[in-house]
Enzyme design. Structure first.
Site, mmCIF file in Angstrom:
data_model
loop_
_atom_site.group_PDB
_atom_site.id
_atom_site.type_symbol
_atom_site.label_atom_id
_atom_site.label_comp_id
_atom_site.label_asym_id
_atom_site.label_seq_id
_atom_site.Cartn_x
_atom_site.Cartn_y
_atom_site.Cartn_z
ATOM 1 N N GLU A 232 10.227 142.477 81.741
ATOM 2 C CA GLU A 232 11.618 141.996 81.629
ATOM 3 C C GLU A 232 12.142 141.905 80.196
ATOM 4 O O GLU A 232 13.303 142.241 79.923
ATOM 5 C CB GLU A 232 11.773 140.634 82.336
ATOM 6 C CG GLU A 232 11.670 140.701 83.856
ATOM 7 C CD GLU A 232 10.258 140.921 84.370
ATOM 8 O OE1 GLU A 232 9.294 140.699 83.598
ATOM 9 O OE2 GLU A 232 10.100 141.324 85.537
ATOM 10 N N ARG B 31 10.077 149.852 94.793
ATOM 11 C CA ARG B 31 9.063 150.749 94.219
ATOM 12 C C ARG B 31 9.095 152.124 94.868
ATOM 13 O O ARG B 31 9.138 153.144 94.178
ATOM 14 C CB ARG B 31 7.656 150.149 94.375
ATOM 15 C CG ARG B 31 7.498 148.858 93.595
ATOM 16 C CD ARG B 31 6.130 148.227 93.770
ATOM 17 N NE ARG B 31 6.219 146.812 93.469
ATOM 18 C CZ ARG B 31 5.424 146.142 92.632
ATOM 19 N NH1 ARG B 31 4.433 146.745 92.035
ATOM 20 N NH2 ARG B 31 5.586 144.851 92.431
ATOM 21 N N GLU C 225 9.572 144.937 98.098
ATOM 22 C CA GLU C 225 8.664 145.703 97.229
ATOM 23 C C GLU C 225 8.675 147.183 97.599
ATOM 24 O O GLU C 225 8.637 148.055 96.728
ATOM 25 C CB GLU C 225 7.223 145.161 97.322
ATOM 26 C CG GLU C 225 7.044 143.715 96.867
ATOM 27 C CD GLU C 225 7.218 143.496 95.365
ATOM 28 O OE1 GLU C 225 7.460 144.475 94.640
ATOM 29 O OE2 GLU C 225 7.132 142.335 94.932
ATOM 30 N N ASP D 63 16.179 136.081 90.881
ATOM 31 C CA ASP D 63 16.533 137.059 89.832
ATOM 32 C C ASP D 63 17.361 138.292 90.197
ATOM 33 O O ASP D 63 18.543 138.399 89.859
ATOM 34 C CB ASP D 63 15.258 137.490 89.081
ATOM 35 C CG ASP D 63 14.086 137.908 89.982
ATOM 36 O OD1 ASP D 63 14.294 138.036 91.190
ATOM 37 O OD2 ASP D 63 12.965 138.112 89.467
#
Ligand code: DMJ
Length: 572
Positions: free
Chosen positions: A445, A184, A180, A312
């Site tokens: 998405e 980010r 993360e 993913d």
């Protein structure tokens, strides 16, 4: 009357098999006629299909040429300017209107964050307070920098830049998620740097990346997924049983390679490229990796295979690292691994009855489960982006799968009363789709995939789908103090969180969906998994310019100076 009966009975005899059995020549003639008729029919169908494919290709080409024309006109009119961060004008007035509405939504989200949660990680709009879900790194602020820049919100960008320079402090006694924080914070800062050329963003990106680096010090080089930002102690969360997570371990390549390119220090790139080399050693023939990996041995542990949560973006980065590396020899293995994984993905595709929605199954051992996360809706965009690297037939097949999956994902939204998608869907026999986990947390998405499909096919339908999704967000998620998710897409009951990726991704992709494709063109930029565009810089040869000068000394200046702006200044 008698004559007409006789003549009709004489016609009937041609339908009777015994007529032909007695006349073999006529039977042969009939067979020849039948073969020709079937061939003509089949040929016509093929022609129609080929024409459709051709039209779709020509639309894409037209879109590209129109865009190039716009770019040339823009450059002629404003030789010193660039289309990013300036008022965008499209020849289509609908796009202009829609883009302005999305920009207004960003202003609403940003000003709410500024008013109630400035400098904190995320805004809780219902309670009008901030929350530090990522250790107090200003996640929403950093995630929003490039969106503000691209939308031409210069004052807001400048104010955020001052906060980064004066108040962003990474020396936190906090167990941060390596994934993360990378996607980010490192991604957000690097993108702001590439867009503005302001060194403060690169300095900060280097600071946080240096704090994350010890996470890769394992015997296999597969990183631990948590690290203490102040002390550098790394570990895995207890609930994984000590394993590392596939997506968390294989989604740092773009950011760390970009950082090496911009600082001239190869250490970041070396760590993350080694991860892929390790995984390549035991890569299965279908390219599908389970979501847990042992960081000591570097091999997979028995677990689910999925293009949704925890799997993913590993697959996304295989393709994008190849694109970021200019598709050169040095990055060929990324493309090869990606293509192998796409064969695996094809083996997971099933269709529903009655409506033939294609979906991607999950896999446990040898059995498939008919479940798909909304998170996996990044896949249509990835497939569309990767399709052009194949030969024509395969490219067409992959692109049509992308279109089919995008249609399914759009229907994740359209099938609920709020017209917002749930978190995941089940496909029970005889039913098209039914919501499993029914919350919606403002995820991006599907709109992300729509941007890729619209840009690559030129089909405006994808823009209309995106507009419908945007309107559903406006109707259900907008409140006076920001945007919230829904606890349940069936009832519309609201939650209390404005996720930072709503500003980083959802609104940015929607804005780009209604902008000319030259605004952050796919030829020049590659998006990280948090929608932060990173400029593609030359990477040639085997050990690919990470910025060492011929003397062997590290280059201190970035290899990218996109618009020749002065430090700290943004578009006029
Ligand atoms: C984002 O943080 C990224 O897109 C990530 O790859 C997956 N989850 C969220 C958005 O849904």
């Amino acid at each position: 009357m008698a004559r007409s009966r006789a003549s009709s009975s004489s016609w009937w005899r041609y339908l009777h098999p015994s007529y032909y059995l007695k006349r073999p020549k006529r039977l042969a003639l009939l067979f020849v006629v039948f073969v020709f008729a079937s061939f003509a029919f089949w040929d016509r169908q093929t022609l129609v299909r080929e024409h459709e494919a051709e039209i779709s290709k020509l639309n894409g080409e037209l879109n590209r040429l129109q865009d190039q024309l716009r770019k040339v006109e823009d450059r002629l009119e404003n030789p010193d300017e660039h289309s990013v961060g300036h008022d965008v004008v499209d020849i289509d007035p609908t796009n202009n209107e829609r883009r302005e509405k999305v920009k207004e939504a960003m202003i609403h989200a940003w000003s709410s964050y500024k008013k109630y949660a400035w400098g904190q990680d995320e805004l809780q709009p219902q309670s009008k307070s901030g929350i530090n879900s990522f250790g107090g790194l200003g996640a929403t602020l950093v995630d929003s920098l490039d969106t503000l820049y691209i939308m031409g919100l210069h004052d807001e960008f400048q104010e955020a830049r001052e906060w980064v320079a004066d108040s962003l402090d990474f020396n936190k006694d906090y167990e941060a998620s390596v994934f993360e924080t990378t996607i980010r914070v490192v991604g957000g800062l690097l993108s702001a740097y590439d867009l503005s050329g302001d060194d403060i963003f690169l300095e900060k990106a280097k600071d946080i990346a240096d704090r994350l680096l010890p996470a890769w010090d394992t015997s296999s080089g597969i990183p631990y997924n948590r690290i203490n930002l102040a002390h550098g102690r790394a570990h895995n969360p207890g609930w994984t049983g000590g394993d590392s997570i596939l997506a968390d371990s294989g989604t740092e390549q773009l950011e760390f390679i970009a950082l090496s390119q911009r600082t001239g220090d190869p250490k970041y790139q070396e760590k993350v490229e080694n991860v892929i080399r390790q995984l390549q050693k035991t890569f299965p023939s279908d390219g599908l990796l389970p979501i847990y990996i042992n960081p000591h041995s570097g091999t997979s542990s028995y677990s689910t295979i999925t293009f949704g949560a925890m799997g993913d973006s590993f697959y996304e980065y295989l393709l994008k690292a190849w694109i970021q590396g200019n598709k050169t020899e040095a990055v060929k293995h990324y493309r090869q691994m990606w293509e192998t994984s796409m064969e695996g993905l094809l083996s997971l595709i099933r269709k529903t009855t009655p409506s033939s929605f294609s979906y991607i199954c999950e896999k446990n051992g040898d059995s498939l489960s008919d479940k798909m996360d909304e998170l996996a809706c990044f896949a249509p965009g990835m497939l569309a982006l990767g399709s052009s690297g194949y030969g024509p037939d395969k490219a067409e097949k992959i692109l049509s799968l992308a279109k089919e999956l995008a249609w399914t994902c759009y229907n994740f939204y359209q099938s609920t009363p709020t017209k917002l998608a749930g978190e995941n869907y089940f496909f029970h026999a005889g039913q098209d789709m039914s919501v499993g986990t029914s919350w919606n947390i403002l995820r991006p998405e599907t709109v992300e995939s729509l941007v890729y499909l619209w840009r690559l096919t030129g089909n405006k339908t994808y823009q209309d789908w995106g507009w419908n999704i945007f309107q559903a967000f406006e109707k259900n998620s907008r409140i006076e103090s920001g945007y919230v998710g829904l606890k349940d897409v069936n009832t519309g009951v609201k939650d209390n969180m404005m996720q930072s990726f709503f500003l980083a991704e959802t609104l940015k992709y929607l804005y780009l969906l209604f902008s000319p494709p030259s605004v952050i063109s796919f030829d020049e930029w590659v998006f990280n998994t948090e929608a932060h565009p990173l400029r593609i810089v030359p990477r040639t040869g085997k050990d690919e310019g990470v910025g060492r000068a011929a003397s062997g000394k590290l280059t201190t200046k970035p290899l990218v100076r996109p618009f020749g702006r002065k430090q700290g200044k943004i578009g006029a």
